[in-house]
Design a protein around this motif. Structure first.
Motif, PDB file in Angstrom:
ATOM      1  N   ASN A  39      -2.404  -1.785   4.921  1.00  0.00           N
ATOM      2  CA  ASN A  39      -1.874  -3.106   5.243  1.00  0.00           C
ATOM      3  C   ASN A  39      -0.731  -3.423   4.287  1.00  0.00           C
ATOM      4  OD1 ASN A  39      -3.797  -3.499   7.239  1.00  0.00           O
ATOM      5  ND2 ASN A  39      -5.215  -4.559   5.867  1.00  0.00           N
ATOM      6  N   ILE A  40       0.382  -3.913   4.822  1.00  0.00           N
ATOM      7  CA  ILE A  40       1.582  -4.179   4.019  1.00  0.00           C
ATOM      8  C   ILE A  40       1.866  -5.671   3.996  1.00  0.00           C
ATOM      9  CG2 ILE A  40       4.041  -3.713   3.724  1.00  0.00           C
ATOM     10  CD1 ILE A  40       3.557  -1.187   5.496  1.00  0.00           C
ATOM     11  N   GLN A  41       2.017  -6.224   2.804  1.00  0.00           N
ATOM     12  CA  GLN A  41       2.465  -7.610   2.642  1.00  0.00           C
ATOM     13  C   GLN A  41       3.902  -7.595   2.159  1.00  0.00           C
ATOM     14  OE1 GLN A  41       1.020 -10.496   3.378  1.00  0.00           O
ATOM     15  NE2 GLN A  41       2.720 -11.747   2.635  1.00  0.00           N
ATOM     16  N   THR A  50       5.655 -11.292   5.450  1.00  0.00           N
ATOM     17  CA  THR A  50       4.996 -10.896   6.685  1.00  0.00           C
ATOM     18  C   THR A  50       3.980  -9.834   6.348  1.00  0.00           C
ATOM     19  OG1 THR A  50       6.608  -9.167   7.171  1.00  0.00           O
ATOM     20  CG2 THR A  50       7.038 -11.344   8.098  1.00  0.00           C
ATOM     21  N   THR A  51       2.927  -9.765   7.121  1.00  0.00           N
ATOM     22  CA  THR A  51       1.901  -8.754   6.916  1.00  0.00           C
ATOM     23  C   THR A  51       1.938  -7.773   8.067  1.00  0.00           C
ATOM     24  OG1 THR A  51       0.492 -10.313   5.744  1.00  0.00           O
ATOM     25  CG2 THR A  51      -0.565  -8.338   6.611  1.00  0.00           C
ATOM     26  N   THR A  52       1.921  -6.482   7.742  1.00  0.00           N
ATOM     27  CA  THR A  52       1.848  -5.431   8.742  1.00  0.00           C
ATOM     28  C   THR A  52       0.494  -4.762   8.631  1.00  0.00           C
ATOM     29  OG1 THR A  52       4.219  -5.019   8.551  1.00  0.00           O
ATOM     30  CG2 THR A  52       2.884  -3.297   9.581  1.00  0.00           C
ATOM     31  N   ASP A  53      -0.284  -4.797   9.692  1.00  0.00           N
ATOM     32  CA  ASP A  53      -1.599  -4.173   9.674  1.00  0.00           C
ATOM     33  C   ASP A  53      -1.466  -2.670   9.821  1.00  0.00           C
ATOM     34  OD1 ASP A  53      -2.916  -6.595   9.438  1.00  0.00           O
ATOM     35  OD2 ASP A  53      -2.974  -6.913  11.608  1.00  0.00           O
ATOM     36  N   GLY A  54      -2.202  -1.947   8.990  1.00  0.00           N
ATOM     37  CA  GLY A  54      -2.164  -0.494   9.046  1.00  0.00           C
ATOM     38  C   GLY A  54      -2.746   0.029  10.345  1.00  0.00           C
ATOM     39  N   GLY A  55      -2.180   1.125  10.825  1.00  0.00           N
ATOM     40  CA  GLY A  55      -2.636   1.680  12.091  1.00  0.00           C
ATOM     41  C   GLY A  55      -3.289   3.034  11.952  1.00  0.00           C
ATOM     42  N   GLY A  56      -3.073   3.721  10.814  1.00  0.00           N
ATOM     43  CA  GLY A  56      -3.604   5.070  10.673  1.00  0.00           C
ATOM     44  C   GLY A  56      -4.878   5.099   9.863  1.00  0.00           C
ATOM     45  N   GLY A  57      -5.699   6.107  10.064  1.00  0.00           N
ATOM     46  CA  GLY A  57      -6.890   6.302   9.264  1.00  0.00           C
ATOM     47  C   GLY A  57      -8.024   5.380   9.645  1.00  0.00           C
ATOM     48  N   SER A  58      -9.096   5.418   8.830  1.00  0.00           N
ATOM     49  CA  SER A  58     -10.274   4.597   9.096  1.00  0.00           C
ATOM     50  C   SER A  58     -10.851   4.150   7.773  1.00  0.00           C
ATOM     51  CB  SER A  58     -11.302   5.415   9.893  1.00  0.00           C
ATOM     52  OG  SER A  58     -11.673   6.580   9.169  1.00  0.00           O
ATOM     53  N   ASN A  67       6.088   3.941   7.246  1.00  0.00           N
ATOM     54  CA  ASN A  67       5.824   5.326   7.649  1.00  0.00           C
ATOM     55  C   ASN A  67       4.451   5.785   7.160  1.00  0.00           C
ATOM     56  OD1 ASN A  67       8.354   5.396   8.815  1.00  0.00           O
ATOM     57  ND2 ASN A  67       9.312   6.526   7.140  1.00  0.00           N
ATOM     58  N   ALA A  68       4.116   5.403   5.924  1.00  0.00           N
ATOM     59  CA  ALA A  68       2.799   5.764   5.387  1.00  0.00           C
ATOM     60  C   ALA A  68       1.688   5.097   6.178  1.00  0.00           C
ATOM     61  CB  ALA A  68       2.715   5.373   3.918  1.00  0.00           C
ATOM     62  N   ALA A  69       1.942   3.868   6.651  1.00  0.00           N
ATOM     63  CA  ALA A  69       0.934   3.134   7.409  1.00  0.00           C
ATOM     64  C   ALA A  69       0.652   3.770   8.769  1.00  0.00           C
ATOM     65  CB  ALA A  69       1.362   1.684   7.596  1.00  0.00           C
ATOM     66  N   GLN A  91      -7.141 -11.907  -4.882  1.00  0.00           N
ATOM     67  CA  GLN A  91      -8.414 -11.269  -4.538  1.00  0.00           C
ATOM     68  C   GLN A  91      -8.588 -11.105  -3.034  1.00  0.00           C
ATOM     69  OE1 GLN A  91     -10.605 -10.001  -6.881  1.00  0.00           O
ATOM     70  NE2 GLN A  91      -8.888 -10.494  -8.237  1.00  0.00           N
ATOM     71  N   ASN A  92      -7.791 -11.817  -2.282  1.00  0.00           N
ATOM     72  CA  ASN A  92      -7.910 -11.748  -0.822  1.00  0.00           C
ATOM     73  C   ASN A  92      -6.517 -11.728  -0.192  1.00  0.00           C
ATOM     74  OD1 ASN A  92      -8.989 -11.728   1.765  1.00  0.00           O
ATOM     75  ND2 ASN A  92      -9.191 -13.965   1.866  1.00  0.00           N
ATOM     76  N   PRO A  93      -5.906 -10.509  -0.128  1.00  0.00           N
ATOM     77  CA  PRO A  93      -6.507  -9.215  -0.481  1.00  0.00           C
ATOM     78  C   PRO A  93      -6.309  -8.872  -1.948  1.00  0.00           C
ATOM     79  CG  PRO A  93      -4.378  -8.829   0.485  1.00  0.00           C
ATOM     80  CD  PRO A  93      -4.586 -10.330   0.518  1.00  0.00           C
ATOM     81  N   ASP A  94      -7.032  -7.888  -2.389  1.00  0.00           N
ATOM     82  CA  ASP A  94      -6.855  -7.280  -3.702  1.00  0.00           C
ATOM     83  C   ASP A  94      -5.884  -6.114  -3.506  1.00  0.00           C
ATOM     84  OD1 ASP A  94      -6.994  -6.164  -6.173  1.00  0.00           O
ATOM     85  OD2 ASP A  94      -9.124  -5.669  -6.112  1.00  0.00           O
ATOM     86  N   TYR A  95      -4.681  -6.217  -4.067  1.00  0.00           N
ATOM     87  CA  TYR A  95      -3.644  -5.225  -3.777  1.00  0.00           C
ATOM     88  C   TYR A  95      -3.864  -3.939  -4.569  1.00  0.00           C
ATOM     89  CZ  TYR A  95      -1.239  -8.813  -1.178  1.00  0.00           C
ATOM     90  OH  TYR A  95      -0.935  -9.776  -0.245  1.00  0.00           O
ATOM     91  N   ASP A  96      -3.886  -2.836  -3.851  1.00  0.00           N
ATOM     92  CA  ASP A  96      -4.023  -1.519  -4.471  1.00  0.00           C
ATOM     93  C   ASP A  96      -2.718  -1.054  -5.093  1.00  0.00           C
ATOM     94  OD1 ASP A  96      -6.828  -0.704  -3.507  1.00  0.00           O
ATOM     95  OD2 ASP A  96      -5.832  -1.334  -1.648  1.00  0.00           O
TER      96      ASP A  96
END
Length: 390
Positions: A102-104, A56-64, A94-96, A125-130
């Motif tokens: 974004n969390i996979q 599942t993917t969780t979209d990040g909510g914090g920051g820009s 919590n970090a998100a 590459q889509n996404p490229d995981y940091d």
């Protein structure tokens, strides 16, 4: 008493060889970090070539700005275990809330597929995981190859370490928190306690331990637990059994039931999701149990009346810390080998939500005294954070 002295009768039949199973210092941990109740995590099934992966993917909510993309691969116990895996994911969530992450979530319970799943994510590459977070030492062998092959990919490995500059290895002092679990059990097995129909038998100083895989890592839980119980009461009898995996709740139930039948009134488990079988056995026997990894009286509230306490490690703080460092381009603050224990307040025994208030003051006194003795070096806990080597 030698290790062999504890493996008696029926318990011996459950000890199995390691096949596939679950699994200096850190300067920064949030003081007063509290564990939040874990939630079962449902994934969208989508079998992929080379594994039985779901995600599942969780979209990040914090920051820009551009998001930080992080993947997390489960241990063989899988998500929804109310312990190890859920805590690791929770820290990322919590970090998100603080950063644009974004969390996979990738659930893979077949250890033989870890090399394939790791490399697939590293090549994405889509996404490229940091960052790719690996839950449990079961990932170590595959990572030894992949960390070198994908040298630009940052990895976090929980409960082990690979000596590569792109790996943050975080190992919590399982042996120290298990020693404290033994202190709790050793203190209470000779005292009277009654709660919700469950009770102790103070005339019989017997406790139990149920482990997942019979290998170096969980052997450290067992031996440290026994040492903690004997630190309180040298005559305590510690009965031991192993399941052979981290998912078989019925076998966990059978082992714990045999220990309760043999006189144990408190059983500690280090068996991830399978540990729920221990709690059910405690309920059936009207006895008590000790949880692991998270405060299981919160994460498994149906069993709160039998959970005397839990040996907790703040895995969620570790994954939050690494995710935050990556989001802030501060990898140097977290890479390398990080061992977190009682001295860093990264592990502890927390008393159960329902049972804890009924425990005598001597419990907290003994926990505090034993912690200080360990930190001061007056008590040497068997094994290490990484396990027992003999």
């Amino acid at each position: 008493m030698t290790m062999g002295d504890t493996h008696t009768g029926e318990d011996r039949t459950y000890r199995q060889k390691l096949t596939a199973g679950d699994v200096d210092r850190r300067a920064v941990l949030r003081s007063g970090a509290a564990l939040v109740a874990g939630t079962a995590l449902a994934g969208c099934t989508g079998g992929q070539e080379g594994g039985t992966t779901t995600g599942t993917t969780t979209d990040g909510g914090g920051g820009s700005g551009e998001p930080t993309n992080i993947a997390i691969i489960s241990s063989p116990a899988g998500f929804g275990d109310g312990a190890f895996n859920d805590l690791a994911l929770q820290g990322l969530q919590n970090a998100a809330e603080e950063f644009n992450i974004n969390i996979q979530q990738v659930e893979e319970t077949d250890q033989s597929q870890y090399g394939t799943v790791q490399s697939r994510l590293a090549e994405s590459q889509n996404p490229d995981y940091d960052l790719i977070v690996l839950v449990g030492y079961n990932h170590t062998q595959a990572l030894e190859t992949n960390a070198a092959q994908y040298s630009d990919q940052r990895w976090m490995l929980i409960n082990d370490y690979v000596d590569q500059p792109n790996v943050a290895g975080y190992t919590w002092a399982n042996h120290e928190m298990s020693f404290q679990a033994g202190v709790l059990a050793g203190t209470m097995t000779t005292r009277k306690l009654s709660h919700a129909g469950n009770s102790l038998t103070p005339d019989n100083a017997t406790v139990g331990f149920v482990g997942g895989v019979d290998g170096a890592l969980i052997n450290a839980f067992e031996r440290a637990y026994r040492a903690g119980a004997k630190w309180v009461n040298d005559s305590v009898d510690v009965r031991v059994g192993y399941i052979g995996n981290y998912t078989d709740t019925q076998t966990a139930n059978n082992i714990a039931s045999s220990q309760y039948d043999a006189g144990a009134d408190i059983v500690y488990h280090a068996a991830a999701a399978a540990g729920q079988g221990v709690f059910q056995a405690a309920s059936d026997a009207n006895r008590f149990a000790i949880g692991v990894d998270s405060d299981q009286s919160k994460t498994l509230p149906d069993y709160q009346d039998v959970i005397m306490g839990s040996a907790v490690k703040f895995i969620n703080e570790g994954t939050r810390e690494v995710a935050a460092a990556v989001a802030q381009n501060n990898w140097k603050s977290v890479n390398g080998q990080n061992i977190l224990g009682l001295e860093e307040d990264a592990v502890k025994v927390v008393l159960g939500q329902a049972v804890g208030p009924k425990l005598p003051d001597v419990v907290n006194q003994n926990l505090s005294k034993s912690k200080q003795a360990i930190v001061n070096g007056d008590v040497t806990v068997p094994c290490t954070a990484s396990g027992c080597q003999n």
